[in-house]
Design an enzyme around this catalytic site. Structure first.
Site, PDB file in Angstrom:
ATOM      1  N   ASP A  13       0.225   1.870   2.298  1.00 16.45           N
ATOM      2  CA  ASP A  13      -0.432   2.882   3.135  1.00 16.45           C
ATOM      3  C   ASP A  13      -0.105   2.753   4.617  1.00 16.45           C
ATOM      4  O   ASP A  13      -0.912   3.107   5.476  1.00 16.45           O
ATOM      5  CB  ASP A  13      -1.968   2.837   2.946  1.00 16.45           C
ATOM      6  CG  ASP A  13      -2.368   3.072   1.507  1.00 16.45           C
ATOM      7  OD1 ASP A  13      -1.673   3.840   0.825  1.00 16.45           O
ATOM      8  OD2 ASP A  13      -3.373   2.481   1.068  1.00 16.45           O
ATOM      9  N   LYS A  16       4.447   5.264   5.354  1.00 12.77           N
ATOM     10  CA  LYS A  16       5.857   5.368   4.913  1.00 12.77           C
ATOM     11  C   LYS A  16       6.279   6.822   4.739  1.00 12.77           C
ATOM     12  O   LYS A  16       7.395   7.205   5.068  1.00 12.77           O
ATOM     13  CB  LYS A  16       6.049   4.648   3.564  1.00 12.77           C
ATOM     14  CG  LYS A  16       5.740   3.174   3.606  1.00 12.77           C
ATOM     15  CD  LYS A  16       5.824   2.560   2.219  1.00 12.77           C
ATOM     16  CE  LYS A  16       4.719   2.955   1.284  1.00 12.77           C
ATOM     17  NZ  LYS A  16       3.371   2.491   1.673  1.00 12.77           N
ATOM     18  N   GLY A  40       0.160   6.872  -2.890  1.00 13.80           N
ATOM     19  CA  GLY A  40      -0.349   8.111  -2.314  1.00 13.80           C
ATOM     20  C   GLY A  40       0.327   8.261  -0.965  1.00 13.80           C
ATOM     21  O   GLY A  40       0.070   7.476  -0.061  1.00 13.80           O
ATOM     22  N   HIS A  41       1.232   9.214  -0.863  1.00 15.56           N
ATOM     23  CA  HIS A  41       2.061   9.341   0.344  1.00 15.56           C
ATOM     24  C   HIS A  41       1.740  10.651   1.057  1.00 15.56           C
ATOM     25  O   HIS A  41       1.921  11.728   0.496  1.00 15.56           O
ATOM     26  CB  HIS A  41       3.546   9.298  -0.046  1.00 15.56           C
ATOM     27  CG  HIS A  41       3.988   7.932  -0.490  1.00 15.56           C
ATOM     28  ND1 HIS A  41       5.275   7.640  -0.871  1.00 15.56           N
ATOM     29  CD2 HIS A  41       3.297   6.772  -0.596  1.00 15.56           C
ATOM     30  CE1 HIS A  41       5.353   6.353  -1.196  1.00 15.56           C
ATOM     31  NE2 HIS A  41       4.162   5.809  -1.039  1.00 15.56           N
ATOM     32  N   GLN A 225       4.169   1.295  -2.000  1.00 13.91           N
ATOM     33  CA  GLN A 225       3.419   0.047  -1.762  1.00 13.91           C
ATOM     34  C   GLN A 225       3.992  -0.681  -0.541  1.00 13.91           C
ATOM     35  O   GLN A 225       4.386  -0.023   0.399  1.00 13.91           O
ATOM     36  CB  GLN A 225       3.415  -0.846  -3.014  1.00 13.91           C
ATOM     37  CG  GLN A 225       2.581  -0.282  -4.162  1.00 13.91           C
ATOM     38  CD  GLN A 225       3.294   0.766  -4.998  1.00 13.91           C
ATOM     39  OE1 GLN A 225       4.400   0.557  -5.445  1.00 13.91           O
ATOM     40  NE2 GLN A 225       2.670   1.899  -5.219  1.00 13.91           N
ATOM     41  N   GLY A 303      -9.386   7.200  -3.182  1.00 14.31           N
ATOM     42  CA  GLY A 303     -10.514   7.481  -2.290  1.00 14.31           C
ATOM     43  C   GLY A 303     -11.302   6.242  -1.901  1.00 14.31           C
ATOM     44  O   GLY A 303     -12.292   6.327  -1.170  1.00 14.31           O
TER      45      GLY A 303
END
Ligand code: GDP
Ligand code: IMO
Ligand code: MG
Length: 427
Positions: A13, A16, A40-41, A225, A303
């Site tokens: 996070d 990236k 999650g990007h 990651q 979340g």
């Protein structure tokens, strides 16, 4: 632009996707090489937010090839949803390509991951995203995996399942006490997604890659990651099950190391972590809360509130080494705009005997005895989100960045001062 790998240099996070999207403007090919929909990007383009899990963060540009590489694990329902969402936003998906060698997450992988997480106690808890990542990679390595290409060879798949499924069902029933699957259920699952993904499967990837090298196409590799979640180099066992380090770009993409000239690590100006595991500079007080609130530190995929803490130069230096970083991109510098002071961890001290660690101790069991050695920097107390030139940054922000460069041993080539594409300073 040189052929470049973008990787997370912390625990994920780091931003990236923002950096990948920016660099993708000048790339011809963008490859996601490992991980799955645990990622999650987020890309923010002119106020509109896009969240990617598997699709490379270069997809917002037209005329780029966006590959989901062989080293990834694909949870078909999530990928299909991602495709549908992008179609609704009128994003051109003609460049999206999926490697026939990527691994497929089966329903039982999701069941096992969920069960393992929910029943794990104490130090056995990893805090996974429950997206079946560990079980899918486990089956790949134990040679019981299903690959994308199997979805298009139903006879072959059926024979494979005759070998795999009886064992898997034994494991499901007797190890986990979970529901078992019939061969027909698994075949139906595979057929359903085979149809949905068919337009994107890239069987001529060898020809495309050969031509890309011959024509000196610009290739960008997008890691998921981060270094510290790498299965070999991270805080094992509190890691993911793939290789986010730069080396993963080669095993996971189909391109070799000779094509790459730059490796950019992405670090926040502080650190976050989701899930369990050591985090030396973690702040559990109101300062950590302030970082979480200003930085909106809640997981893109789950979340969950992210754990927050000061920048750790020992971690950064470790990433520079094991991924051969040629420069660092520092994101979220703006989050410190209202801070009076900012700390940086320069080493760890063993509380038992005072021993100083300047390099990352890879045995997680000793981390409970370690405390960070901090130095303190004065904040800049100004809004920097509108700044676009390095020279225009406040002196204290420049001092902070210069010190990070000194500690990490690489230059900071990109500074991000807000989520939007434009809120970026290139040096
Ligand atoms: P990734 O997984 O490394 O791509 O990062 P995520 O998308 O999970 O999390 C990064 C979050 O920070 C996203 O919400 C981004 O929109 C946001 N972000 C990225 N760069 C900046 C920045 O410089 N400042 C601020 N305030 N937010 C940023
Ligand atoms: P991006 O690409 C942050 C963490 C999980 C958990 C551990 C193992 O957005 O940076 P897994 O589901 O992979 O088996 O979980 O890894 N994790 C991430 N943390 N960002 C991610 O991806 C992550 N992907 C996995 O929270 O601690
Ligand atoms: Mg993320």
């Amino acid at each position: 632009m040189e052929n470049t790998i973008v990787i997370g240099a912390q625990w994920g996070d780091e931003g990236k996707a923002k950096i990948t999207d920016l660099l993708a403007r000048e790339a011809d090919i963008i490859v996601r090489y490992q991980g799955g929909c645990n990622a999650g990007h987020t890309v923010v383009n002119d106020g509109k937010t896009f969240k990617f899990h598997l699709i490379p963060s270069g997809i917002l540009y037209k005329n780029k090839l966006c590959f989901i590489g062989a080293g990834t694990v694909i949870y078909p329902s999530v990928l299909c949803q991602e495709i549908e969402d992008l179609k609704k936003d009128n994003i051109d998906l003609s460049g999206l390509k999926i490697s026939p060698l990527a691994s497929i997450t089966m329903p039982y992988h999701i069941d096992i991951d969920g069960y393992s997480e929910d029943t794990a106690k104490g130090s056995a808890k990893i805090g996974t995203t429950k997206k079946g990542i560990g079980p899918t990679y486990t089956d790949k390595v134990s040679r019981h995996g299903i690959k994308v290409q199997d979805l298009y060879d139903i006879d072959g798949l059926s024979k494979k399942l005759d070998n795999i499924l009886p064992l898997k069902n034994k494991e499901l029933a007797h190890v986990y006490g979970l529901k078992t699957y019939t061969k027909q259920e698994i075949l139906d699952y595979c057929k359903k997604y085979a149809d949905a993904l068919a337009p994107y499967i890239c069987n001529d990837w060898q020809e495309i890659f050969h031509n890309a090298i011959k024509n000196k196409s610009t290739i960008l590799f997008e890691g998921a990651q981060g270094v510290m979640l790498d299965v070999d180099w991270g805080t094992y066992p509190y890691v993911t099950s793939s290789n986010p380090v730069a080396g993963g770009a080669f095993t996971g993409s189909g391109f070799g190391p000779n094509v790459v000239n730059e490796v950019i690590g992405v670090s926040k100006a502080y650190i976050t972590r989701v899930g369990e595991g050591p985090f030396a500079t973690e702040l559990t007080d109101e300062v950590g809360e302030k970082i979480r609130n200003i930085g909106h530190e809640f997981g893109t995929t789950t979340g969950r509130p992210r754990r927050t803490g000061w920048f750790d130069a020992v971690v950064a230096k470790y990433g520079v080494l094991v991924s051969g970083l040629t420069s660092m991109a520092v994101t979220k510098l703006d989050v410190f705009d209202t801070f009076d002071e900012i700390k940086v961890c320069v080493a760890y001290k063993d509380k038992r005997d005072g021993k100083i660690f300047e390099y990352y101790p890879t045995n997680v069991n000793i981390h409970e005895f370690l405390e960070p050695v901090y130095e303190t920097h004065a904040g800049w107390k100004t809004d920097i989100t509108g700044i676009r030139k390095y020279e225009d940054l406040p002196e204290n922000a420049k001092k902070y960045l210069n010190r990070l460069e000194q500690l990490m041993g690489v230059k900071i080539s990109i500074i991000s001062v807000g989520p939007d594409r434009h809120q970026t300073i290139f040096r």
